[in-house]
Design an enzyme around this catalytic site. Structure first.
Site, PDB file in Angstrom:
ATOM      1  CE  LYS A  77       8.799 157.226 -61.554  1.00 49.03           C
ATOM      2  NZ  LYS A  77      10.236 157.527 -61.446  1.00 49.03           N
TER       3      LYS A  77
ATOM      4  CB  SER B  46       9.660 156.698 -66.736  1.00 47.24           C
ATOM      5  OG  SER B  46       9.391 155.346 -67.058  1.00 47.24           O
ATOM      6  CB  SER B  47      12.122 154.468 -71.221  1.00 47.04           C
ATOM      7  OG  SER B  47      12.192 153.298 -70.398  1.00 47.04           O
TER       8      SER B  47
ATOM      9  CB  SER C  94      64.228 163.763 -54.830  1.00 46.03           C
ATOM     10  OG  SER C  94      63.539 162.529 -54.766  1.00 46.03           O
ATOM     11  CB  THR C  95      60.081 161.881 -57.541  1.00 47.13           C
ATOM     12  OG1 THR C  95      60.521 161.807 -58.897  1.00 47.13           O
ATOM     13  CG2 THR C  95      58.583 161.616 -57.478  1.00 47.13           C
ATOM     14  CG  ASN C  96      61.117 160.648 -52.972  1.00 50.81           C
ATOM     15  OD1 ASN C  96      60.366 160.242 -53.852  1.00 50.81           O
ATOM     16  ND2 ASN C  96      62.137 159.931 -52.518  1.00 50.81           N
TER      17      ASN C  96
ATOM     18  CB  THR D 246      11.830 163.264 -35.318  1.00 57.55           C
ATOM     19  OG1 THR D 246      10.630 162.930 -34.615  1.00 57.55           O
ATOM     20  CG2 THR D 246      12.165 164.726 -35.078  1.00 57.55           C
TER      21      THR D 246
ATOM     22  CB  THR E 254      59.558 158.337 -60.315  1.00 54.16           C
ATOM     23  OG1 THR E 254      60.046 158.253 -58.981  1.00 54.16           O
ATOM     24  CG2 THR E 254      60.720 158.526 -61.260  1.00 54.16           C
TER      25      THR E 254
END
Length: 472
Positions: free
Chosen positions: A327, A321-322, A142-144, A189, A103
């Protein structure tokens, strides 16, 4: 000069609405009540456009039937056209998750369109005795019925973006399949050596599994969305609408949206049932699961570079990476994985919301709308990102692929028809325990001559069906 606030009234009393706002008191109440996701309706522009299309179609039907005069009709349709053209979207401020079965969304649209229309008529915002959000903009609705119809139209309007993104990604994977068609590698696999294949076959498999979903989404999703319950009003009985209203309104909405919409056969059923959204969400989840699996494979195939598979190189997108210099992480597949997990969660939310309705209405439609629109948006963006920032730049490490084939225990499977299962098992065990190569042991025991081995180990003979050995 514009005033800072204007006073508006509703069932619960009066509130001061910002003077420059095109929404009204009911929208303001919803904004105050539902501070949840922080994601407003305007976050999904196709949904906002669909709401305006529904309102325009309703106004056209009511005007044609004689219930809406020329001046009001012109104002409403003029306002709707502006929203459809992308104007005033910032006025759609209600949170996507809300109580009231939508609504608040419907009233947000009614109030914005009414106030735009009032200005087109030469009146001030809030002067609803000239053009009313409920009496005029929401007439015979209607909203519906208006809200779920707009959800369906909004999804249809954005559907081709999803399909285009999926088609482009599948095409990029196909191109890589063609590019890598000559690269022999070891198939696996259970993460163990299996039998030889080409890297091209692997990428073609990625492409084809996505093309399957492209076909399903292209055919099934629109069919699930084109049946709308506009005209059912509150619970599907059509109360407060003209007997001809549904037919005219749906036909006009089809013309305005360009979508092949049709009236639901049973409006009561269509007002309460959310089954179509469950199916669509499930299809989106299936695609997300496939994408995630592909990204898992890409991360494995590119793992290393020195201690992993290292069969392919993903384009480096940023330092990884920090603390570890040099990397580079597979950040694009990782991001797609996380999008997939989010969409899987969205599907569960849609499922529970569809189940959670009671009797003649499902009040959980806002969650269904939010999560379905979110899944489409995320999938579209993720597939475009994966295509442009990852797939197109992948290269093959051909020498590494061949090295793994030649040193693989799995190579014994290709020799099995010639030397027998017992010999193949014994050679494989010996190669595994001694660290020697399969071909070295076969030659040492003179189980096959070099010409036969050369023939067996031709790539074309190892990657396609071949039932009988050439020699006894």
């Amino acid at each position: 000069m514009s005033v800072a606030f204007r006073c508006e009234k509703d069932l619960l009393g009066s509130l001061e609405v910002p003077g420059d706002a095109y929404y009204g008191i009911q929208t303001l109440r919803a904004v105050d009540n539902f501070r949840l996701t922080g994601v407003p309706l305007s976050h999904y522009p196709k949904f906002v456009i669909a709401l305006a299309m529904v309102k325009q179609a309703a106004a056209d039907a009511n005007h044609q039937l004689g219930y809406l005069n020329d001046e009001k009709h012109q104002a409403i349709t003029g306002a709707c056209r502006k929203v459809i053209d992308g104007e005033f979207h910032d006025q759609f401020v209600v949170d996507m998750i809300q109580g009231g079965a939508g609504t608040s969304t419907n009233m947000n649209a009614n109030e914005v369109i009414a106030n735009i229309g009032l200005e087109l008529m030469g009146h001030a915002r809030g002067e609803y005795h000239y053009l009313h959000p409920n009496n005029d903009v929401n007439m015979a609705q209607s909203t519906n019925d208006a809200y779920p119809t707009a959800i369906r139209v909004g999804l249809l309007l954005g559907h081709h973006y999803l399909l285009d993104s999926l088609d482009n990604l599948a095409g990029a994977l196909t191109d890589k399949g063609n590019e890598f068609s000559h690269v022999l590698k070891m198939g696996r696999t259970q993460l163990q050596d299996a039998v030889p294949m080409t890297l091209g076959q692997e990428f073609h498999a990625f492409a084809n599994t996505l093309k399957e979903d492209l076909q399903h989404l292209n055919r099934m999703a629109p069919e699930l969305l084109v049946e709308v319950n506009l005209g059912g009003t509150a619970i599907g009985t059509g109360i407060n609408s003209d007997p001809e209203y549904q037919r005219i309104a749906v036909a006009r909405l089809a013309e305005i949206s360009g979508m092949p919409l049709r009236p639901a056969l049973d409006l009561v059923e269509a007002t309460s049932d959310m089954g179509a959204f469950v199916l669509i969400s499930g299809m989106l989840k299936r695609l997300a699961v496939k994408l995630s699996k592909i990204c898992n494979d890409l991360r494995l195939l590119s793992s290393g570079p020195r201690t992993g598979f290292n069969e392919i190189n993903l384009p480096p997108r940023q330092p990884g990476s920090s603390i570890m210099p040099g990397k580079v992480n597979p950040v694009i597949p990782e991001a797609v994985n996380q999008v997939a997990f989010d969409i899987i969660g969205n599907d569960l939310a849609v499922t529970m919301a569809a189940e959670g309705g009671q009797l003649q209405l499902n009040v959980m439609e806002p969650l269904i709308a939010y999560r379905t629109f979110d899944s489409v948006r995320l999938l579209t963006r993720a597939m475009t990102m994966l295509e442009e920032h990852c797939i197109k730049g992948i290269t093959a490490n051909e020498e590494r692929c061949l090295e793994l084939v030649e040193n693989s225990i799995g190579l014994i499977t290709a020799l099995n028809p010639w030397i027998g299962y017992d010999n193949a098992t014994r050679i494989a065990r010996e190669a595994l325990t001694s660290g020697r190569g399969v071909l070295e042991l076969v030659r040492e025991e003179k189980l096959l001559d070099d010409d036969t081995l050369t023939d067996i180990l031709r790539p074309a003979n190892m990657i396609a069906p071949r039932l009988k050995p050439l020699r006894s």
